[in-house]
Design an enzyme around this catalytic site. Structure first.
Site, mmCIF file in Angstrom:
data_model
loop_
_atom_site.group_PDB
_atom_site.id
_atom_site.type_symbol
_atom_site.label_atom_id
_atom_site.label_comp_id
_atom_site.label_asym_id
_atom_site.label_seq_id
_atom_site.Cartn_x
_atom_site.Cartn_y
_atom_site.Cartn_z
ATOM 1 N N LYS A 209 38.826 34.315 22.523
ATOM 2 C CA LYS A 209 38.381 32.941 22.560
ATOM 3 C C LYS A 209 37.286 32.623 23.740
ATOM 4 O O LYS A 209 36.318 32.252 23.595
ATOM 5 C CB LYS A 209 39.442 32.134 22.418
ATOM 6 C CG LYS A 209 39.148 30.536 22.239
ATOM 7 C CD LYS A 209 40.184 29.545 21.840
ATOM 8 C CE LYS A 209 39.613 28.303 22.158
ATOM 9 N NZ LYS A 209 40.580 27.267 22.013
ATOM 10 N N GLU A 215 43.192 40.920 30.753
ATOM 11 C CA GLU A 215 43.903 42.151 29.797
ATOM 12 C C GLU A 215 42.657 42.381 28.835
ATOM 13 O O GLU A 215 42.269 43.681 28.892
ATOM 14 C CB GLU A 215 45.031 41.638 28.897
ATOM 15 C CG GLU A 215 46.314 41.293 29.954
ATOM 16 C CD GLU A 215 46.607 40.124 30.282
ATOM 17 O OE1 GLU A 215 45.312 39.257 30.190
ATOM 18 O OE2 GLU A 215 47.666 39.541 30.429
ATOM 19 N N GLY A 274 44.013 29.471 20.334
ATOM 20 C CA GLY A 274 44.185 30.860 20.211
ATOM 21 C C GLY A 274 45.203 30.998 18.863
ATOM 22 O O GLY A 274 45.080 32.097 18.348
ATOM 23 N N ARG A 275 46.402 30.481 19.222
ATOM 24 C CA ARG A 275 47.599 30.859 18.063
ATOM 25 C C ARG A 275 47.298 30.223 16.716
ATOM 26 O O ARG A 275 48.128 30.629 15.990
ATOM 27 C CB ARG A 275 48.984 30.349 18.994
ATOM 28 C CG ARG A 275 48.763 29.000 19.135
ATOM 29 C CD ARG A 275 49.871 28.534 20.240
ATOM 30 N NE ARG A 275 50.085 27.055 20.665
ATOM 31 C CZ ARG A 275 49.372 26.882 21.683
ATOM 32 N NH1 ARG A 275 48.479 27.680 22.183
ATOM 33 N NH2 ARG A 275 49.256 25.514 22.055
ATOM 34 N N GLU A 360 54.536 28.675 22.332
ATOM 35 C CA GLU A 360 53.430 28.411 23.264
ATOM 36 C C GLU A 360 53.129 26.955 22.857
ATOM 37 O O GLU A 360 52.636 26.050 23.657
ATOM 38 C CB GLU A 360 52.043 29.409 22.870
ATOM 39 C CG GLU A 360 51.105 29.167 24.296
ATOM 40 C CD GLU A 360 50.151 30.480 24.278
ATOM 41 O OE1 GLU A 360 50.444 31.388 25.032
ATOM 42 O OE2 GLU A 360 49.271 30.280 23.384
ATOM 43 N N HIS A 391 72.340 45.335 11.195
ATOM 44 C CA HIS A 391 73.030 46.073 11.628
ATOM 45 C C HIS A 391 72.897 46.262 13.354
ATOM 46 O O HIS A 391 73.317 47.002 14.158
ATOM 47 C CB HIS A 391 72.698 47.669 11.440
ATOM 48 C CG HIS A 391 73.073 47.751 9.792
ATOM 49 N ND1 HIS A 391 74.406 48.217 9.494
ATOM 50 C CD2 HIS A 391 72.248 47.507 8.987
ATOM 51 C CE1 HIS A 391 74.091 48.205 7.952
ATOM 52 N NE2 HIS A 391 73.109 47.783 7.923
ATOM 53 N N LYS A 519 48.752 33.717 35.329
ATOM 54 C CA LYS A 519 47.484 34.241 35.283
ATOM 55 C C LYS A 519 46.577 34.200 36.848
ATOM 56 O O LYS A 519 46.143 35.098 37.335
ATOM 57 C CB LYS A 519 46.313 33.567 34.487
ATOM 58 C CG LYS A 519 46.739 34.022 32.854
ATOM 59 C CD LYS A 519 45.516 33.448 32.120
ATOM 60 C CE LYS A 519 45.756 33.162 30.535
ATOM 61 N NZ LYS A 519 44.699 32.784 29.767
HETATM 62 O O1 F6P Z 1 48.316 33.267 26.532
HETATM 63 C C1 F6P Z 1 47.654 32.236 26.879
HETATM 64 C C2 F6P Z 1 46.502 32.341 25.745
HETATM 65 O O2 F6P Z 1 45.413 31.478 26.476
HETATM 66 C C3 F6P Z 1 46.430 32.246 24.478
HETATM 67 O O3 F6P Z 1 46.657 30.994 24.128
HETATM 68 C C4 F6P Z 1 45.564 32.896 23.920
HETATM 69 O O4 F6P Z 1 45.743 33.175 22.609
HETATM 70 C C5 F6P Z 1 45.483 34.202 24.634
HETATM 71 O O5 F6P Z 1 45.889 33.656 25.920
HETATM 72 C C6 F6P Z 1 44.372 35.136 24.569
HETATM 73 O O6 F6P Z 1 43.213 34.155 25.067
HETATM 74 P P1 F6P Z 1 41.669 34.665 24.727
HETATM 75 O O7 F6P Z 1 41.462 34.674 23.168
HETATM 76 O O8 F6P Z 1 40.614 33.510 25.332
HETATM 77 O O9 F6P Z 1 41.396 36.017 25.317
#
Ligand code: F6P
Length: 555
Positions: A209, A215, A274-275, A360, A391, A519
């Site tokens: 987003k 990452e 995002g979620r 979240e 189990h 972060k």
């Molecule tokens: O973990 C925080 C967050 O901002 C989430 O809400 C989001 O889904 C994720 O990081 C990934 O963010 P992006 O889509 O901006 O890479």
């Protein structure tokens, strides 16, 4: 809607519910005996979802009190404000319009002077056209070979929804086209996901987003380097990135900076959290895997539950009732966790997906006006598919000391109808599977009394260990089959249930400031890990000691 939230503890309904919670003693056996209509009275329908609430703790006038709490905390006003595009996410000053992502093309919704439905469908058409090109083989890699593997690079909401849906909808995938998902910055993830792939037939979707997530950008660079290194020597490297990389983001300028052709970038909007984004362009890998038609069915499924949530009468409104029940369990009865137990192996990533959606969203200790919350908020969501969980951890749910409400999810029609030809004849394995779901929900509700154990001839000193208390609340959710539409319905059901809980508590379920500190610190710690003395000096003693351990032991 940035007005002050109502303090739920100040409402008359809160006082009534607190009185009910005092000494609350559930008696599912007694409730069923006393009311032969209990199952019918507590059955609900939302779209294709059949929801059995008879083994929850709803009894007497509890539902009425919970609905009063919703009214007095203005949950439905907040729902209407969300659907209308009001800025119900005040800490980011944003509208919250994931529901607009699944409005039909002939609807319209104007937000800040812009018809968002038209924008949504423009992007959808581009996604569909792109996916069709990949699926038909018209879109090729730089050496002219058709795409066989799509790798989604993303994390959090830019990963969990796509991977969950890809697994859930496995029977709908196109043969010869596989998706993989890289999320973790642990280099193992990229290394293992790229293993065995042919760069000539691999397409990467960078899903982010913000297009600023460490990452995702790190993994995207790793994949770009892998591609350029492993393509055949005569492949046109200048054209390779454009041919093998597409992006999904709200930050299209940053996409261009990465070297991805803006024509191959798909946008969405800041009003999609995002979620809450698997039904936006973030779902591109799903569109490629199952095709535009099926994806559109999934969106229609989401919309069915949106409409249900928007219009159903309160007592029949499943997300409203489920959200209020969760408040009852968590805030009034002290349940710390909530299990989600799908009897569908295809939903094996569903609990992980729900963890981000629910935790979240509702892991907050201030309200949307910045004042402290006055109650406990979000519970821990967790789960695994049945029967594996049976189990592993069901023991604690059956006989432990904690209250763990659980949702059981099952489907009438199996994706893979297999028959076990055993010594006693043929058994439909799906029926065996369903029998386990039915047995577990029955045992949790009604348990096994000491008298029943004794009647089996068990020695007196073993009776208590073999007694099941019962009165463990479960909600059973069934649907005819796990189709794209039903998956959309399930996800929307949990989205709105989460919303209801947050609205009662008066929190902003749409921001996620809690992940920011980690972060920021990771950026400051990175040079210290690499050995920069001044960066090491800036760390706290525990961090310094662990860095020292790392630097001493790394081989
Ligand atoms: O973990 C925080 C967050 O901002 C989430 O809400 C989001 O889904 C994720 O990081 C990934 O963010 P992006 O889509 O901006 O890479």
């Amino acid at each position: 809607m940035t007005d002050r939230p109502v303090d739920p503890t100040s409402t008359p309904a809160w006082a009534e519910l607190s009185a009910l919670a005092d000494g609350f003693a559930p008696d599912l056996r007694g409730w069923f005996d006393a009311d032969p209509e209990r199952v019918t009275a507590l059955a609900r329908t939302a779209g294709d979802l059949h929801v059995d609430l008879s083994r929850t703790f709803l009894h007497g006038d509890l539902l009425e009190h919970l609905l009063s709490l919703a009214e007095q905390t203005r949950v439905l006003e907040r729902r209407d404000a969300m659907f209308a595009g009001a800025h119900v996410n005040p800490t980011e000053d944003r509208a919250v319009l994931h529901t607009a992502l699944r409005l039909p093309a002939d609807a319209s919704l104007e937000v800040d002077g812009q018809d968002v439905v038209r924008d949504v469908h423009e992007v959808l058409q581009r996604l569909y056209a792109f996916a069709d090109q990949v699926r038909s083989g018209e879109w090729t890699g730089v050496t002219g070979r058709r795409i066989e593997t799509v790798v989604n690079i993303g994390i959090g909401g830019s990963d969990l929804g796509p991977v969950m849906a890809y697994e859930a909808l496995a029977p709908y995938r196109q043969d010869g086209l596989t998706c993989r998902f890289i999320s973790n910055i642990d280099p193992t993830d990229a290394a293992q996901s790229l293993e065995g792939l042919d760069p000539e037939t691999t397409l990467f979707i960078v899903s982010s987003k913000t297009f600023g997530t460490l990452e995702t950008l790190t993994n995207a660079r790793l994949c770009r380097a892998w591609l350029l290194e492993h393509l055949p020597a005569d492949a046109d490297r200048d054209a390779a990135v454009a041919q093998h990389f597409v992006a999904v983001s709200t930050a299209l300028d940053k996409v261009a900076d990465f070297g991805i052709d803006p024509d191959n970038a798909f946008g969405f909007w800041d009003w999609v959290g995002g979620r809450y984004s698997m039904d936006s362009a973030i779902g591109l890998s799903i569109v490629v895997a199952i095709g535009p038609e099926r994806f559109a069915e999934m969106l229609a499924g989401f919309h069915t539950i949106d409409e249900h949530f928007r219009t159903a009468a309160p007592a029949a409104n499943v997300p409203l009732v489920l959200g209020l029940l969760n408040v009852w369990y968590g805030t009034f009865l002290g349940a710390q966790t909530h299990a989600v137990l799908p009897y569908a192996q295809q939903l094996h990533r569903f609990p992980a997906y729900l963890q981000q959606l629910t935790m979240e969203s509702n892991g907050k200790s201030v309200r949307w006006d910045g004042s402290p919350v006055t109650t406990d908020t979000g519970e821990v969501f967790w789960g695994e598919p049945g029967t594996n969980g049976q189990h592993a951890f069901y023991q604690l749910i059956h006989q432990g000391t904690r209250l763990i409400p659980a949702d059981f999810i099952a489907f009438a029609t199996p994706a893979y109808p297999l028959v076990d030809s055993g010594p006693d004849g043929d058994t439909d394995v799906h029926e065996l599977f369903l029998a386990n779901f039915l047995a577990q929900t029955r045992a949790l509700a009604f348990g096994k009394t000491a008298d029943e154990v004794r009647a089996e001839g068990i020695d007196d000193d073993l009776v208590s260990a073999r007694t099941f208390p019962g009165n463990r609340p479960t909600t059973s959710i069934m649907a005819p089959a796990l189709t794209p539409s039903v998956l959309g319905q399930l996800v929307a059901l949990y989205e709105h249930t989460t919303f209801v809980q947050g609205a009662v508590w008066g929190i902003d379920s749409f921001d996620q400031w809690g992940v920011e500190l980690g972060k920021q610190l990771a950026q400051k710690v990175t040079p210290a890990v690499a050995g920069d003395p001044s960066a090491i000096d800036e760390q706290d003693p525990a961090t310094r000691a662990l860095i020292a351990y790392y630097r001493e032991h790394r081989s």
